[in-house]
Every structure is written in C-alpha cells, then in structure tokens.
Design a protein around this motif. Structure first.
Motif, PDB file in Angstrom:
ATOM      1  N   LYS A  83      -6.487  48.232 -33.980  1.00 50.81           N
ATOM      2  CA  LYS A  83      -5.103  48.736 -33.980  1.00 50.81           C
ATOM      3  C   LYS A  83      -4.417  48.406 -35.305  1.00 50.81           C
ATOM      4  N   THR A  86      -5.770  50.783 -37.899  1.00 49.91           N
ATOM      5  CA  THR A  86      -5.243  52.132 -37.669  1.00 49.91           C
ATOM      6  C   THR A  86      -3.786  52.223 -38.121  1.00 49.91           C
ATOM      7  N   ASP A  87      -3.000  51.220 -37.752  1.00 46.93           N
ATOM      8  CA  ASP A  87      -1.588  51.217 -38.160  1.00 46.93           C
ATOM      9  C   ASP A  87      -1.464  51.143 -39.680  1.00 46.93           C
ATOM     10  N   LYS A  88      -2.298  50.330 -40.295  1.00 41.28           N
ATOM     11  CA  LYS A  88      -2.269  50.181 -41.755  1.00 41.28           C
ATOM     12  C   LYS A  88      -2.577  51.524 -42.425  1.00 41.28           C
ATOM     13  N   PHE A  89      -3.610  52.199 -41.925  1.00 39.92           N
ATOM     14  CA  PHE A  89      -3.981  53.488 -42.497  1.00 39.92           C
ATOM     15  C   PHE A  89      -2.855  54.502 -42.331  1.00 39.92           C
ATOM     16  N   GLN A  90      -2.273  54.532 -41.129  1.00 41.31           N
ATOM     17  CA  GLN A  90      -1.181  55.471 -40.882  1.00 41.31           C
ATOM     18  C   GLN A  90       0.013  55.177 -41.783  1.00 41.31           C
ATOM     19  N   GLN A  91       0.308  53.935 -42.024  1.00 42.14           N
ATOM     20  CA  GLN A  91       1.419  53.568 -42.903  1.00 42.14           C
ATOM     21  C   GLN A  91       1.134  53.982 -44.348  1.00 42.14           C
ATOM     22  N   VAL A  93      -0.914  56.420 -45.332  1.00 45.57           N
ATOM     23  CA  VAL A  93      -0.843  57.889 -45.388  1.00 45.57           C
ATOM     24  C   VAL A  93       0.604  58.325 -45.343  1.00 45.57           C
ATOM     25  N   GLY A  94       1.408  57.707 -44.485  1.00 49.67           N
ATOM     26  CA  GLY A  94       2.824  58.051 -44.376  1.00 49.67           C
ATOM     27  C   GLY A  94       3.575  57.741 -45.661  1.00 49.67           C
ATOM     28  N   GLN A  98       2.130  63.772 -47.084  1.00 49.55           N
ATOM     29  CA  GLN A  98       1.101  64.796 -46.899  1.00 49.55           C
ATOM     30  C   GLN A  98       0.895  65.613 -48.173  1.00 49.55           C
TER      31      GLN A  98
END
Length: 122
Positions: A83, A86-91, A93-94, A98
């Motif tokens: 988790k 995953t959160d680190k990657f999403q942050q 990318v965010g 995009q």
C-alpha cells in the motif's frame, strides 16, 4: 527304644514339613510383593510417559500458534508495504501530471529510461 526312635522320626518329619510350608509361604509373599512392585513401577512409568506426551503436545501447539501469528504479521507487513509503494507511485504520478508523463513517454528512448528510473521502476 523303638517307640522313642519312631517318635523322634515323626517329630523331625513334622518339623521339616512345617519348615517347608513356611519357606513356601515366604516365597509366595515375596513373589506377590514383586508382582505388586512391578505393577506400581509400570503405573508410575505410564503416568510419567503421559505427562511427557502432554508436555510435548503443549510445546508443539505453542510452536504452531507462534508460527501462525508470525505468518499473519508477515502478511500484514507485506500488505502495508504494498500500500505504501502504491500510494507513493500514485503521488509521484499525480505530482508530475498526466500531460508531463505523456510528453516524457513520447520523447526519445533515453528520456523514457530516465523517467522510469526517477519513478523507481527501472
């Protein structure tokens, strides 16, 4: 004299018989005592063996419980680490956005490699 000899023979025969009966009775008592001692020893060994078996069973159960708890903790740790990743990657990318990612991905090959490295994916 003959009567006296006969009386003496009867007396010694009676005494010998009494001694033989006494020895037989003593041997019988000793044998019964030995049998009883063997029974008590066997019972003590049985109790001792059952006690050791219970101790081993309790130790095995404790080991199994400990292993299960350790495995559960490992699973929970792995889930939390996944988790976090995953959160680190999403942050990341965010934060890049995009449009930036699409521009980097459509660029030359060395830029794509650098982008993947910066995201920790290479």
């Amino acid at each position: 004299i003959s009567l006296q000899a006969e009386s003496s023979a009867v007396e010694s025969t009676g005494q010998a018989k009494a001694e033989a009966v006494a020895r037989a009775e003593a041997a019988k008592i000793e044998a019964e005592a030995a049998v009883e001692a063997a029974k008590l020893k066997a019972e003590a060994l049985k109790i001792e063996t059952e006690s050791e078996l219970e101790r081993l069973k309790a130790a095995r159960d404790a080991d199994i419980k400990f292993a299960l708890e350790q495995n559960q903790l490992e699973v929970e740790k792995a889930e939390k680490m996944a988790k976090i990743d995953t959160d680190k990657f999403q942050q990341m990318v965010g934060a890049l956005g995009q449009d930036t990612l699409m521009a980097m991905a459509s660029g030359p090959q060395d830029h794509q490699v650098k982008m993947l490295q910066s995201l920790g994916l290479s």
